[in-house]
Design a protein around this motif. Structure first.
Motif, short mmCIF file in Angstrom:
data_model
loop_
_atom_site.label_atom_id
_atom_site.label_comp_id
_atom_site.label_asym_id
_atom_site.label_seq_id
_atom_site.Cartn_x
_atom_site.Cartn_y
_atom_site.Cartn_z
N ASP A 6 -9.69 -10.45 52.27
CA ASP A 6 -8.78 -11.51 52.20
C ASP A 6 -8.26 -12.03 53.47
O ASP A 6 -8.41 -13.24 54.00
N ALA A 7 -8.22 -10.71 54.66
CA ALA A 7 -8.22 -11.16 55.88
C ALA A 7 -9.50 -11.89 56.37
O ALA A 7 -9.11 -12.72 57.48
N VAL A 8 -10.70 -11.39 56.23
CA VAL A 8 -11.64 -11.97 56.62
C VAL A 8 -11.89 -13.49 56.09
O VAL A 8 -12.15 -14.39 57.09
N ASN A 9 -11.73 -13.61 55.04
CA ASN A 9 -11.52 -15.19 54.43
C ASN A 9 -10.76 -15.97 55.22
O ASN A 9 -11.00 -17.17 55.40
N ALA A 10 -9.74 -15.30 55.72
CA ALA A 10 -8.60 -16.37 56.53
C ALA A 10 -8.74 -16.31 57.99
O ALA A 10 -8.02 -17.25 58.60
N SER A 11 -9.84 -15.63 58.36
CA SER A 11 -9.87 -15.55 59.93
C SER A 11 -10.65 -16.87 60.52
O SER A 11 -11.34 -17.55 59.81
N ASN A 12 -10.33 -16.94 61.97
CA ASN A 12 -11.11 -17.77 62.58
C ASN A 12 -11.83 -17.46 63.86
O ASN A 12 -11.57 -16.13 64.17
N ASP A 13 -12.49 -18.11 64.66
CA ASP A 13 -13.22 -17.64 65.72
C ASP A 13 -12.09 -16.87 66.69
O ASP A 13 -11.25 -17.42 66.92
N GLY A 14 -12.64 -15.68 67.20
CA GLY A 14 -11.58 -15.03 67.96
C GLY A 14 -10.58 -14.18 67.53
O GLY A 14 -9.89 -13.35 68.33
N ASP A 15 -10.47 -14.25 66.35
CA ASP A 15 -9.51 -13.50 65.57
C ASP A 15 -9.77 -12.02 65.32
O ASP A 15 -10.88 -11.46 65.51
N THR A 16 -8.58 -10.97 65.61
CA THR A 16 -8.84 -9.85 65.12
C THR A 16 -7.98 -9.37 63.88
O THR A 16 -7.04 -9.86 63.61
N ILE A 17 -8.73 -8.38 63.21
CA ILE A 17 -8.26 -7.83 61.91
C ILE A 17 -7.85 -6.50 62.17
O ILE A 17 -8.80 -5.77 62.32
N LEU A 18 -6.64 -6.26 62.05
CA LEU A 18 -6.22 -4.83 62.28
C LEU A 18 -5.85 -4.31 61.16
O LEU A 18 -4.95 -4.78 60.20
N VAL A 19 -6.56 -3.21 60.76
CA VAL A 19 -6.30 -2.37 59.41
C VAL A 19 -5.60 -1.03 59.49
O VAL A 19 -6.08 -0.29 60.23
N TYR A 20 -4.66 -0.88 58.93
CA TYR A 20 -3.80 0.06 58.97
C TYR A 20 -4.35 1.28 58.11
O TYR A 20 -5.27 1.17 57.38
N LEU A 21 -4.14 2.60 58.45
CA LEU A 21 -4.58 3.75 57.76
C LEU A 21 -4.52 3.56 56.39
O LEU A 21 -3.65 2.98 55.84
N GLY A 22 -5.50 4.32 55.73
CA GLY A 22 -5.36 4.21 54.02
C GLY A 22 -6.84 4.22 53.45
O GLY A 22 -7.89 4.40 54.40
N PHE A 23 -7.03 4.19 52.26
CA PHE A 23 -8.28 4.10 51.68
C PHE A 23 -8.50 2.72 51.08
O PHE A 23 -7.72 2.34 50.16
N TYR A 24 -9.61 1.89 51.50
CA TYR A 24 -9.87 1.04 50.95
C TYR A 24 -11.31 0.60 50.38
O TYR A 24 -12.26 1.03 50.67
N GLU A 25 -11.17 0.40 48.99
CA GLU A 25 -12.48 0.26 48.09
C GLU A 25 -12.58 -1.22 47.90
O GLU A 25 -12.41 -1.93 47.16
N GLU A 26 -13.65 -1.63 48.84
CA GLU A 26 -14.22 -2.80 49.02
C GLU A 26 -15.52 -2.96 49.43
O GLU A 26 -16.19 -2.01 49.87
N ASN A 27 -16.26 -4.11 49.01
CA ASN A 27 -17.37 -4.73 49.55
C ASN A 27 -16.99 -6.00 50.30
O ASN A 27 -16.80 -6.90 49.67
#
Length: 420
Positions: free
Chosen positions: A28-49
């Motif tokens: 969801d964060a990738v889908n909302a991102s634009n050029d130059g953005d950073t997506i900061l992921v907090y610790l945890g377990f993420y089950e995703e493709n």
């Protein structure tokens, strides 16, 4: 989801307890991102493709790979991170600081980016017609594959091990540079196939069946590597392939395997021009390779030379010859070489200074000849102090002093190592 808590250009992700974040999934964060953005992921377990079609973004963990895992969705045969799968030409994507496990790992399709500080297990990395940089990662179980024309890559300071196939696979005209990697316990450490091009420098490659495999019209420049304990062969160059191979340390039961070269491209070369070192074993000259065997019967272990180059060439076969194979010098021989350097400073250093330097080195040789290593080391330490004094008084320039000191320190290390 709470919007508005992130700073400009940064989205946060958290799917568990802890800080309130902008999104609960990386996708969801990738889908909302634009050029130059950073997506900061907090610790945890993420089950995703995660499918990435936005260029110029950075996806990074806040706390590092030990506590931030991204795993493929159970039952889905897909990559954990896919870059350019939906829309090709997704460039400048950085993935930093994750434990990426399962599925098909990380895949770049006609795109570019960087992988840094990740642990990637069971899925590997694949780049197809892409340009990527891979730095400070650990890759386990499945290796790294680069394929097709226009693929290029830099791999630096990675650890690649326990892969059932090749740790690093370069094929179909891909061009890859490998620097300072540790590659071990794979079927093949590095495999190059079908017009592949690899520049392989300063790597440690051990415990594989084949250390480096260059086959099927491929080319490898192989220098400054330590290649040992590989079960079948250290390096293999076959099927109309060739390599420029020099200043490597080989210590395998079979170090090199070659076949009849293509007359249009000629045989591989196994040495460079003799030039001032230091070389891979600390000797004074660059030349060929150090050829050892685990049982102590290797060519470089059983042949000597006064300048750290064996007196005879090493013949791998009728077409492949190392004309300047390396050998180890004794501490006495190294000290004699240092005296030659001092005596070669005619016109640059006063005779009185050279005389004192020679006397001090003669004292070292005398103690070594008598087997008194402790006193020899003390004499070398005295030599180093004297060189420092001569530099401060302007009687030796900085380059001369640095060389004399570094060589004396190297001889001390040789003496200490010889004592076990």
């Amino acid at each position: 989801m709470t919007i508005g808590t992130a700073s400009a250009g940064t989205f946060t992700v958290n799917n568990s307890t802890g800080p309130v974040a902008d999104f609960t999934s990386i996708q969801d964060a990738v889908n909302a991102s634009n050029d130059g953005d950073t997506i900061l992921v907090y610790l945890g377990f993420y089950e995703e493709n995660v499918d990435i079609s936005q260029a110029n973004i950075t996806i990074e963990s806040e706390s590092g790979p030990d506590v931030t895992t991204v795993q493929d969705v159970t039952g889905v045969d897909d990559c954990v991170f896919s870059i350019g799968k939906i829309n090709e030409g997704v460039n400048n994507v950085t993935i930093n600081g994750f434990n990426v496990t399962g599925g098909n790992g990380i895949h770049f399709y006609e795109s570019s980016g960087e992988l840094r500080n990740n642990i990637i297990s069971d899925g590997g990395i694949r780049a197809v017609s892409s340009h990527i940089t891979v730095i400070n990662n650990t890759i386990i179980s499945k290796g790294i594959s680069f394929s097709y024309l226009h693929t290029s890559a830099l791999l630096e300071n990675n650890e690649v091990f326990s892969c059932s196939g090749a740790g690093i696979h370069i094929l179909d005209q891909a061009r890859v540079t490998l620097v300072n990697n540790t590659i071990y316990n794979n079927s093949a450490g590095i495999e190059m196939f079908s017009f592949a091009d690899g520049h392989i420098y300063n790597n440690t490659i051990y415990g594989n069946e084949i250390g480096i495999d260059i086959v099927s019209n491929s080319y490898g420049k192989v220098a400054n590597n330590t290649i040992y304990g590989n079960g079948e062969v250290g390096i293999r160059i076959l099927d109309d392939s060739r390599g420029d191979v020099y200043n490597n340390y080989f210590n395998n039961t079979m170090n090199a395997q070659t076949d009849e070269p293509d007359p249009d491209i000629g045989p591989s070369t196994w040495n460079t021009t003799k030039t001032a070192g230091p070389n891979i074993i600390g000797g004074p000259y660059l030349g060929g390779n150090y050829w050892a065997n685990p049982d102590g019967t290797g060519f470089s272990q059983t042949h000597g030379g006064v300048d750290g180059i064996c007196d005879l060439p090493y013949i791998i076969d009728g077409n492949n010859i190392d004309y300047l194979p390396l050998c180890l010098l004794t501490p006495i021989e190294e000290t004699e070489n240092l005296k030659e350097y001092v005596n070669g400073l005619d016109g640059e250093v006063a005779d009185s200074t050279k005389h004192v330097l020679n006397v001090k080195l003669d004292n070292v040789i005398d103690k070594l000849d008598k087997g008194d290593n402790d006193k020899a080391i003390k004499k070398l330490e005295d030599f180093i102090k004297f060189v420092g004094i001569m530099e401060r008084q302007g009687k030796l320039d900085g380059t001369q002093a640095a060389y004399l000191i570094s060589e004396a320190e190297r001889i001390i290390e040789m003496i200490q190592n010889s004592e076990g």
